[in-house]
Write a protein that holds these residues in place. Sequence first.
Motif, mmCIF file in Angstrom:
data_model
loop_
_atom_site.group_PDB
_atom_site.id
_atom_site.type_symbol
_atom_site.label_atom_id
_atom_site.label_comp_id
_atom_site.label_asym_id
_atom_site.label_seq_id
_atom_site.Cartn_x
_atom_site.Cartn_y
_atom_site.Cartn_z
ATOM 1 N N GLU A 73 0.829 -1.209 0.000
ATOM 2 C CA GLU A 73 0.000 0.000 0.000
ATOM 3 C C GLU A 73 0.862 1.258 0.000
ATOM 4 N N ARG A 74 1.989 1.167 0.681
ATOM 5 C CA ARG A 74 2.865 2.339 0.718
ATOM 6 C C ARG A 74 3.723 2.421 -0.535
ATOM 7 N N GLN A 75 3.494 1.498 -1.456
ATOM 8 C CA GLN A 75 4.141 1.483 -2.765
ATOM 9 C C GLN A 75 5.638 1.273 -2.719
ATOM 10 N N GLY A 94 11.959 -0.135 14.137
ATOM 11 C CA GLY A 94 10.791 -0.963 13.862
ATOM 12 C C GLY A 94 9.551 -0.103 13.833
ATOM 13 N N ARG A 95 8.766 -0.225 12.758
ATOM 14 C CA ARG A 95 7.520 0.543 12.684
ATOM 15 C C ARG A 95 6.343 -0.378 12.950
ATOM 16 N N ILE A 96 5.517 0.035 13.872
ATOM 17 C CA ILE A 96 4.349 -0.778 14.206
ATOM 18 C C ILE A 96 3.409 -0.831 13.000
ATOM 19 N N GLY A 113 2.422 1.326 22.111
ATOM 20 C CA GLY A 113 3.807 1.786 21.992
ATOM 21 C C GLY A 113 3.952 2.945 21.032
ATOM 22 N N PRO A 114 5.171 3.455 20.899
ATOM 23 C CA PRO A 114 5.428 4.495 19.918
ATOM 24 C C PRO A 114 5.386 3.916 18.500
ATOM 25 N N LYS A 115 5.178 4.803 17.533
ATOM 26 C CA LYS A 115 5.110 4.369 16.139
ATOM 27 C C LYS A 115 6.411 3.697 15.707
ATOM 28 N N TYR A 155 10.431 2.547 16.897
ATOM 29 C CA TYR A 155 11.111 2.073 18.080
ATOM 30 C C TYR A 155 12.473 1.604 17.606
ATOM 31 N N ASN A 156 13.520 1.837 18.375
ATOM 32 C CA ASN A 156 14.859 1.413 17.946
ATOM 33 C C ASN A 156 15.415 0.327 18.841
ATOM 34 N N SER A 157 16.327 -0.475 18.283
ATOM 35 C CA SER A 157 17.054 -1.393 19.153
ATOM 36 C C SER A 157 17.990 -0.564 20.040
ATOM 37 N N ASN A 169 24.701 4.300 17.730
ATOM 38 C CA ASN A 169 24.259 5.431 18.519
ATOM 39 C C ASN A 169 23.281 6.226 17.673
ATOM 40 N N LYS A 170 22.047 6.211 18.123
ATOM 41 C CA LYS A 170 20.961 6.732 17.311
ATOM 42 C C LYS A 170 21.133 8.212 16.971
ATOM 43 N N SER A 171 21.865 8.924 17.800
ATOM 44 C CA SER A 171 21.957 10.355 17.533
ATOM 45 C C SER A 171 23.065 10.701 16.558
ATOM 46 N N VAL A 201 16.821 13.971 5.090
ATOM 47 C CA VAL A 201 15.390 14.038 5.386
ATOM 48 C C VAL A 201 15.145 13.473 6.780
ATOM 49 N N GLU A 202 13.869 13.317 7.162
ATOM 50 C CA GLU A 202 13.582 12.909 8.534
ATOM 51 C C GLU A 202 13.272 11.438 8.724
ATOM 52 N N GLY A 203 12.719 10.779 7.715
ATOM 53 C CA GLY A 203 12.176 9.440 7.990
ATOM 54 C C GLY A 203 12.759 8.331 7.134
ATOM 55 N N TYR A 204 12.658 7.125 7.656
ATOM 56 C CA TYR A 204 13.082 5.942 6.903
ATOM 57 C C TYR A 204 12.366 5.876 5.552
ATOM 58 N N THR A 205 11.033 6.077 5.616
ATOM 59 C CA THR A 205 10.252 5.893 4.392
ATOM 60 C C THR A 205 10.606 6.959 3.355
ATOM 61 N N ASP A 206 11.006 8.140 3.827
ATOM 62 C CA ASP A 206 11.426 9.182 2.892
ATOM 63 C C ASP A 206 12.659 8.723 2.114
ATOM 64 N N ALA A 265 18.707 9.858 6.124
ATOM 65 C CA ALA A 265 17.840 10.425 7.165
ATOM 66 C C ALA A 265 18.525 10.373 8.523
ATOM 67 N N THR A 266 18.243 11.399 9.341
ATOM 68 C CA THR A 266 18.611 11.306 10.755
ATOM 69 C C THR A 266 17.522 10.473 11.422
ATOM 70 N N MET A 267 17.775 10.046 12.647
ATOM 71 C CA MET A 267 16.828 9.130 13.252
ATOM 72 C C MET A 267 16.045 9.788 14.373
ATOM 73 N N GLY A 268 15.109 10.630 13.983
ATOM 74 C CA GLY A 268 14.275 11.281 14.975
ATOM 75 C C GLY A 268 14.978 12.390 15.744
ATOM 76 N N THR A 269 16.171 12.789 15.315
ATOM 77 C CA THR A 269 16.820 13.936 15.953
ATOM 78 C C THR A 269 17.176 14.952 14.879
ATOM 79 N N ASP A 316 17.725 18.062 21.114
ATOM 80 C CA ASP A 316 18.035 17.735 19.745
ATOM 81 C C ASP A 316 16.900 18.022 18.770
ATOM 82 N N ARG A 317 15.712 17.625 19.162
ATOM 83 C CA ARG A 317 14.575 18.023 18.367
ATOM 84 C C ARG A 317 14.530 19.533 18.410
ATOM 85 N N ALA A 318 14.405 20.175 17.254
ATOM 86 C CA ALA A 318 14.387 21.628 17.272
ATOM 87 C C ALA A 318 13.215 22.100 18.122
HETATM 88 P P1 UTP Z 1 7.465 10.488 11.105
HETATM 89 O O1 UTP Z 1 6.406 10.422 12.134
HETATM 90 O O2 UTP Z 1 7.451 11.611 10.118
HETATM 91 O O3 UTP Z 1 7.441 9.081 10.376
HETATM 92 O O4 UTP Z 1 8.850 10.443 11.863
HETATM 93 P P2 UTP Z 1 7.593 8.681 8.854
HETATM 94 O O5 UTP Z 1 9.000 8.410 8.548
HETATM 95 O O6 UTP Z 1 6.866 9.643 7.992
HETATM 96 O O7 UTP Z 1 6.877 7.279 8.908
HETATM 97 P P3 UTP Z 1 5.472 6.848 8.376
HETATM 98 O O8 UTP Z 1 5.345 7.502 7.049
HETATM 99 O O9 UTP Z 1 4.429 7.296 9.341
HETATM 100 O O10 UTP Z 1 5.617 5.373 8.338
HETATM 101 C C1 UTP Z 1 10.051 10.671 11.205
HETATM 102 C C2 UTP Z 1 11.146 9.892 11.860
HETATM 103 O O11 UTP Z 1 11.217 10.143 13.242
HETATM 104 C C3 UTP Z 1 11.577 8.980 13.966
HETATM 105 C C4 UTP Z 1 11.796 7.903 12.913
HETATM 106 O O12 UTP Z 1 13.181 7.900 12.600
HETATM 107 C C5 UTP Z 1 10.968 8.380 11.750
HETATM 108 O O13 UTP Z 1 11.397 7.872 10.521
HETATM 109 N N1 UTP Z 1 10.505 8.564 14.891
HETATM 110 C C6 UTP Z 1 9.196 8.893 14.660
HETATM 111 C C7 UTP Z 1 10.821 7.815 15.999
HETATM 112 O O14 UTP Z 1 12.001 7.519 16.234
HETATM 113 N N2 UTP Z 1 9.820 7.408 16.858
HETATM 114 C C8 UTP Z 1 8.506 7.703 16.631
HETATM 115 O O15 UTP Z 1 7.637 7.277 17.420
HETATM 116 C C9 UTP Z 1 8.182 8.474 15.513
#
Ligand code: UTP
Length: 601
Positions: free
Chosen positions: A141-143, A217-219, A229-231, A233-235, A242-244, A266-271, A285-289, A460-462
């Motif tokens: 679905e996410r193509q 890991g994305r739920i 849980g959060p959307k 989650y990291n090991s 080191n995630k940061s 960019v910000e996300g894995y999917t991006d 992508a950075t990892m949530g920071t 770290d988050r702006a």
């Molecule tokens: P986003 O919420 O924008 O997710 O967070 P996304 O990449 O667009 O994912 P989809 O499209 O909903 O599947 C951007 C990034 O922030 C970190 C992840 O690295 C994510 O890719 N993040 C986000 C976390 O670490 N924990 C979270 O609960 C949410």
Amino acid sequence: MASDRVALIKQVKDANDIVDVVGGYVSLRAAGPTFKGLCPFHDDHRPSFDVDPRRQRYRCWSCGKYGDVITFVQEHGRVDFREALELLARRAGITLEKMGANRQNPGRALMLDIVKWAGEQYHRCLLDSPLAEAARKYLGERQLSGETIRRFGLGFAPPTGEWLVQRAAAAGLSDPILEEVGLIAQRQEGNGHYDRFRDRVMFPIRDPRGQTVGFGGRILPSSPLSAKGPKYYNSAATPLFNKSEVLYGLDQAKQAGQAAGYLAVVEGYTDVLMAHQMGVSQVVATMGTALNARHVQHLRRVIPKVVLVFDADAGGKTGVDRALEIFVSQEVDLAIATLPEGLDPCDLLVQQGPELFRAALAGAVNALEFKLNHVLGEANADVEAKRRAVDSVLGVIALAPEMPGHAGAVKRELVVSRIAHRLGLKEETLWARLKELRRRDAQTRKRGDAANVSESPRPDRAEPREALAPRCEKELLTVLLADPALVSEAAREIAPEEIEHPGLRQILESLYRIQEIGETPDFDHLRPLIDNPRLGECALGMQETGRQMQDRPAALRQLINEFRKRRLQAKKQELQDQLHAEADHTQAVELLRQLQNQTVG
Ligand code: UTP
Ligand code: MN
């Protein structure tokens, strides 16, 4: 294993007297119970740097730097925590066999093997297993194409709870190492282990050489677990990961980055996945920071130009200021690309194809120009507005750490001359104002002590820098950092989400997590988990303050009460808002009844 590491940290600290170590770099003179010298962290003309042998701490009364022997080596040598520890261990003749950080250490190789093994299990599961039906459907679905899934090694962790535990047992792998890398955890009650990743799409995180070092890991949105849980989650943070500082996709983006002349962040894995899938492969992508200095170090090894991709709104003003701060303090060319409002790169790519995204990257504007355009756009011809614009640019530059050496001086000159040109002001005027702002910043920091989180840490988050930490939040961490035994009680009563201040929330989350894996939630365990040195400094300061408190258990009970009141207050507000919005009479009566039952003392 982790407790070995902590014992080692203590051993290294005990073996390196802070006065000896600092004295190796700074000439120190005894002054009463402490030693004084010129601060190595700023341009110091009279001795403001104080080293206290009794507490094994240093502090600069002018620039506010504060810490212990390890932070000193970290900051002075510009190395990370692990390198600093190694240096000090070597200095004291302590062997590092036990340390996960040591490259010759078999522990590291073993961890890499385990993570790789787990990655293969998850990947095969996603490709073949009947358990992964919903995951395959979701990715479809996410193509995301089969090729992308294979190239990035995506996987799936089934929801059953002991899926990985059982496979590990069958493969004869030992639990402690899987636990150490954060893939499984010990059950609280009874014995045995459970999978930490359940019902999640697994994104292997790889180092620049392509070795898997951890997972995101994305739920699954359809999962019954998704509410809990959060959307993402990291090991666990390990010596591997080191995630940061890690950049997702860097291993796949290196070549394209060199060809394009920049790497886009960019910000996300999917991006990242969607960009690569559509042929725009210079994307990581950075990892949530937010992008930080350590990311920049990694990026620079590939190419010294970075394009930071912002959503039109999400980047916001603080995002721009952080980018500018990095641009002026690092040897990197940093530009900002803006996307159409409300779309993240993945959405944009899926909806419109790659052209708009490519155009946004091509149209990226240097961070300084971006900021100048922004403030000048607001200022018009109004004199006072323009003066504020000047301060808003210089304010960021004044706060940025100075880049050392001639390269730093050259960059500062160029930056100031560019501002002068754009604002139509004399360079001397700008230098003078810059100096004034720097001095003011140093004074503010001197006044607030290290525990005053409202100004020292830069989360770290702006986030607005001036975001004030509510008193009860600061106090909670002060108590817990001084008294790790109280963490479990706090964990039962106060959720991290209740903490508004992002830096403090990060600390609290980390303490809970340490507690959860059965370690002592103290500062030495905490430190490897917080990347931001100012936040570390601030935690250390709070610990110090907390140690001087009288009855900490009583203070905690008091705080738990205050948090309870805060929750009730919020709940009451919510009900009141609903009541105002409620047209239906019977509903309104019910709400009113609920509201009256809320006792907010
Ligand atoms: P986003 O919420 O924008 O997710 O967070 P996304 O990449 O667009 O994912 P989809 O499209 O909903 O599947 C951007 C990034 O922030 C970190 C992840 O690295 C994510 O890719 N993040 C986000 C976390 O670490 N924990 C979270 O609960 C949410
Ligand atoms: Mn998204």
